[in-house]
Scaffold this active site. Structure first.
Site, mmCIF file in Angstrom:
data_model
loop_
_atom_site.group_PDB
_atom_site.id
_atom_site.type_symbol
_atom_site.label_atom_id
_atom_site.label_comp_id
_atom_site.label_asym_id
_atom_site.label_seq_id
_atom_site.Cartn_x
_atom_site.Cartn_y
_atom_site.Cartn_z
ATOM 1 N N GLY A 12 0.788 -1.230 0.000
ATOM 2 C CA GLY A 12 0.000 0.000 0.000
ATOM 3 C C GLY A 12 0.818 1.276 0.000
ATOM 4 O O GLY A 12 0.320 2.327 0.414
ATOM 5 N N SER A 13 2.067 1.229 -0.495
ATOM 6 C CA SER A 13 2.826 2.483 -0.505
ATOM 7 C C SER A 13 2.235 3.471 -1.517
ATOM 8 O O SER A 13 2.246 4.677 -1.281
ATOM 9 C CB SER A 13 4.310 2.239 -0.753
ATOM 10 O OG SER A 13 4.518 1.715 -2.021
ATOM 11 N N HIS A 110 1.883 0.136 -13.360
ATOM 12 C CA HIS A 110 2.586 -1.126 -13.586
ATOM 13 C C HIS A 110 4.091 -0.871 -13.573
ATOM 14 O O HIS A 110 4.567 0.090 -14.195
ATOM 15 C CB HIS A 110 2.149 -1.724 -14.928
ATOM 16 C CG HIS A 110 2.780 -3.052 -15.209
ATOM 17 N ND1 HIS A 110 2.345 -4.218 -14.614
ATOM 18 C CD2 HIS A 110 3.840 -3.386 -15.974
ATOM 19 C CE1 HIS A 110 3.102 -5.224 -15.020
ATOM 20 N NE2 HIS A 110 4.016 -4.749 -15.842
HETATM 21 C C1 GAR Z 1 3.670 -1.413 -7.251
HETATM 22 O O1 GAR Z 1 5.042 -1.405 -7.576
HETATM 23 C C2 GAR Z 1 2.834 -1.566 -8.511
HETATM 24 O O2 GAR Z 1 3.425 -0.962 -9.631
HETATM 25 C C3 GAR Z 1 2.793 -3.053 -8.668
HETATM 26 O O3 GAR Z 1 2.647 -3.541 -7.353
HETATM 27 C C4 GAR Z 1 3.317 -2.672 -6.452
HETATM 28 C C5 GAR Z 1 2.409 -2.384 -5.288
HETATM 29 O O4 GAR Z 1 3.123 -1.708 -4.287
HETATM 30 N N1 GAR Z 1 1.710 -3.450 -9.488
HETATM 31 C C6 GAR Z 1 1.734 -4.521 -10.291
HETATM 32 O O5 GAR Z 1 2.681 -5.269 -10.358
HETATM 33 C C7 GAR Z 1 0.476 -4.730 -11.108
HETATM 34 N N2 GAR Z 1 0.653 -5.809 -12.054
HETATM 35 P P1 GAR Z 1 2.355 -0.987 -3.099
HETATM 36 O O6 GAR Z 1 1.347 -1.983 -2.531
HETATM 37 O O7 GAR Z 1 3.411 -0.661 -2.102
HETATM 38 O O8 GAR Z 1 1.679 0.233 -3.646
#
Ligand code: GAR
Length: 207
Positions: A12-13, A110
């Site tokens: 969730g950053s 992404h």
């Molecule tokens: C992020 O880096 C996003 O780009 C990626 O998941 C991470 C979530 O981080 N999304 C994907 O890979 C979608 N296919 P977060 O939970 O810390 O925001």
């Protein structure tokens, strides 16, 4: 005014960055109306609690189909008059129940320069392939896997000796800046979609 729902499955950053930007006015007046999360144990659920943002947390196993829980999600979105759906590490492919209803108002971030390395573990895919440049893409969501019209991209160099930890940190740093900025473009009415063509009518700065 834009009322946003953020969909997330993990850390969730990006959710946190969007919430902070909303609080400082950096989202162009848009507000976070709801977190949607498919993993009750995810850190993002705790972040939403701390930030006082309502959450719809569900377990996909409690539903007969993907369409069934998506119909439930649509009900929540309509109740809260959400008009922009922002996927931020939501690790599920959407069905037409959401994609058709929110077409043009549904975006994803992404961690690669699409169309390279779609799908899961884009960072691992890029490092395994050995590319020297990868990055981040924000795009509209369509029926495919990471195939929708591209709104914005940022390149990031991959240095020699890069690890998935170091590169993932670089990606998150760029995402924290880029995603709130793109959402603020929506809030200011800068983004137009026509077929696959995306126009961002911004007077200065990089799209
Ligand atoms: C992020 O880096 C996003 O780009 C990626 O998941 C991470 C979530 O981080 N999304 C994907 O890979 C979608 N296919 P977060 O939970 O810390 O925001």
């Amino acid at each position: 005014a834009y009322r946003i729902a953020v969909f997330a499955s993990g850390e969730g950053s990006n959710f946190q960055a969007l919430a902070e930007a909303a609080n400082t006015g950096a989202l162009g007046g848009a507000e976070l109306a709801l977190l949607v999360c498919d993993k009750p144990s995810a850190s993002v659920v705790r972040r939403a609690e701390q930030l006082g943002i309502p959450a719809f947390v569900f377990n996909p196993k409690d539903y007969v189909s993907r369409e069934a829980y998506e119909r439930e999600i649509v009900m929540r979105l309509e109740e809260l008059q959400v008009n922009l759906v922002v996927l931020a590490g939501y690790m599920r492919l959407l069905t037409p129940v959401l994609v058709e209803r929110y077409r043009g108002r549904l975006i994803n971030i992404h961690p690669s320069l699409l169309p390279a390395f779609p799908g899961k573990d884009a960072i691992g895919q890029a490092l395994d392939y050995g590319v020297r440049v990868s990055g981040v893409t924000v795009h509209f969501v369509d029926e495919g896997m990471d195939t929708g019209p591209i709104i914005a991209q940022r390149a990031i160099n991959i240095v020699s000796g890069e690890t998935s930890e170091s590169f993932s940190q670089a990606v998150h740093g760029v995402e924290r800046e880029l995603y709130p900025e793109v959402v603020s473009w929506f809030a200011q009415g800068f983004v137009k979609l026509d077929g696959r063509q995306v126009t961002v009518s911004r007077t200065s700065g990089q799209v």
